[in-house]
Design an enzyme around this catalytic site. Structure first.
Site, PDB file in Angstrom:
ATOM      1  N   LYS A 225       0.679  -1.365  -0.188  1.00 53.06           N
ATOM      2  CA  LYS A 225      -0.024   0.024  -0.192  1.00 53.06           C
ATOM      3  C   LYS A 225       1.004   1.435  -0.498  1.00 53.06           C
ATOM      4  CE  LYS A 225      -4.170  -2.090   2.510  1.00 53.06           C
ATOM      5  NZ  LYS A 225      -4.823  -2.171   3.802  1.00 53.06           N
ATOM      6  N   ALA A 250      13.643  -8.413   1.256  1.00 51.88           N
ATOM      7  CA  ALA A 250      14.292  -7.565   1.591  1.00 51.88           C
ATOM      8  C   ALA A 250      13.450  -6.021   1.343  1.00 51.88           C
ATOM      9  CB  ALA A 250      15.111  -7.198   1.302  1.00 51.88           C
ATOM     10  N   ALA A 251      12.130  -6.000   1.369  1.00 62.16           N
ATOM     11  CA  ALA A 251      11.808  -4.906   1.042  1.00 62.16           C
ATOM     12  C   ALA A 251      11.896  -3.645   2.347  1.00 62.16           C
ATOM     13  CB  ALA A 251       9.822  -4.902   0.463  1.00 62.16           C
ATOM     14  N   GLY A 252      11.378  -4.319   3.240  1.00 61.27           N
ATOM     15  CA  GLY A 252      11.983  -3.307   4.398  1.00 61.27           C
ATOM     16  C   GLY A 252      12.987  -2.890   4.521  1.00 61.27           C
ATOM     17  N   ASP A 253      13.759  -3.471   4.681  1.00 58.26           N
ATOM     18  CA  ASP A 253      15.778  -3.167   4.555  1.00 58.26           C
ATOM     19  C   ASP A 253      16.104  -1.919   3.192  1.00 58.26           C
ATOM     20  OD1 ASP A 253      14.763  -4.594   7.126  1.00 58.26           O
ATOM     21  OD2 ASP A 253      16.068  -6.218   5.818  1.00 58.26           O
TER      22      ASP A 253
END
Length: 309
Positions: A225, A250-253
């Site tokens: 989102k 690893a999107a958030g990192d």
């Protein structure tokens, strides 16, 4: 160019791919198996470096092949490894990532040497922390080391970014008191505040509760989102870019590393930094593996150019 120091974990990831998660007692064939560098700390440092920051890492690996592999992942991406200690008391951290065909993942971690990082290890990097614009940390290394690092940074006017992951309800008040920006996802926000994040109103409520804990600046990431940000009383929501996700590991990192590379220490460009970080994450999820998927600044800029043309 920002100077960024990351205090955190290094893991060798084994990625197991299959059509769907097995039921209890069921045996299913793998669709594929691969090995890549990982660990939230190492991922964030590599993301910061590839996005253009002068980046240094504080952490610990074992005296083993996996440790040498992880150090090489850092240095190959331009991260300064002089404060990565080698220990013979434990093996390098490892993680097993279970990935189904819908790109949903479940992760099992053996912390290994990550759990041996001490305040003394942080003290060794005191000067580089003092010279940094940002110190970034997560919860895959001991809290005592993180608290000490953030206190050193706070005393030197280096801004601190806390990624409270994996989620925990017991974040010490002394850590929050020296945290300038906290970046949880919706699950971590609920764990910390009790607020179930479903819409922008609940994001505002969750962010206000995080501010009440002592952190003035908040980003709440909500996966595909986008991300919500709050700076003092200002706030907004930056939608994610629509892409076909292959692996969200690893999107958030990637988001946090890219953020630290472009964010101004006074947080005045927070909304634009979030937008660029969303773009970086959108590129990362289109490839398999944590560190192999993290984009460079040139790739982020090129993707932006395609969108705006």
């Amino acid at each position: 160019m920002n100077k960024v120091t990351v205090l955190g974990s290094l893991n060798v990831d084994t990625i197991l791919r299959f059509k769907r998660f097995p039921k209890p007692g069921e045996t299913l064939p793998l669709a594929g198996k691969s090995v890549a560098g990982g660990g939230k700390g190492a991922n964030q440092a590599i993301a910061a470096s590839r996005a253009g920051a002068e980046t240094t890492f504080i952490g610990k690996v074992g005296q083993d092949r996996e440790g040498n592999f992880m150090v090489r992942q850092l240095t190959d991406s331009g991260v300064d490894d002089q404060y990565v200690q080698h220990s013979n008391a434990a093996n390098t951290g490892t993680a097993f990532i279970l990935l189904d065909q819908s790109s949903e993942n479940r992760i099992l971690i053996d912390g290994g040497t990550n759990q041996q990082v001490t305040p003394a290890d942080v003290d060794a990097a005191k000067q580089v922390i003092a010279a940094s614009d940002f110190l970034v940390a997560q919860f895959e290394t001991p809290l005592a080391a993180t608290i000490h690092g953030f206190e050193l940074a706070h005393a030197a006017n280096c801004r601190t970014i806390l990624n409270p992951a994996p989620a925990t309800t017991a974040v010490p008040a002394e850590l929050l008191a020296v945290t300038d920006l906290i970046v949880p996802n919706e699950t971590e926000t609920e764990t910390l505040t009790g607020v179930h994040v479903t819409d922008e109103a609940s994001m505002v409520e969750g962010a206000h509760k995080l501010q009440a804990l002592g952190v003035a600046n908040v980003i709440i990431t909500v996966g595909s989102k986008g991300a919500f940000w709050m700076r003092g009383q200002e706030h907004g929501f930056v939608p994610a870019y629509r892409v076909r996700a292959v692996d969200t590991t690893a999107a958030g990192d990637t988001f946090i590393g890219a953020l630290s590379s472009v964010l101004k220490p006074d947080f005045s460009n927070l909304a634009e930094a979030v937008r660029l970080s969303n773009r970086a994450s959108s590129l990362a999820v289109q490839k398999l593996g944590a560190q192999p998927s993290i984009p460079t600044y040139a790739e982020i800029a090129a993707a932006d150019q395609v969108t705006t043309d």
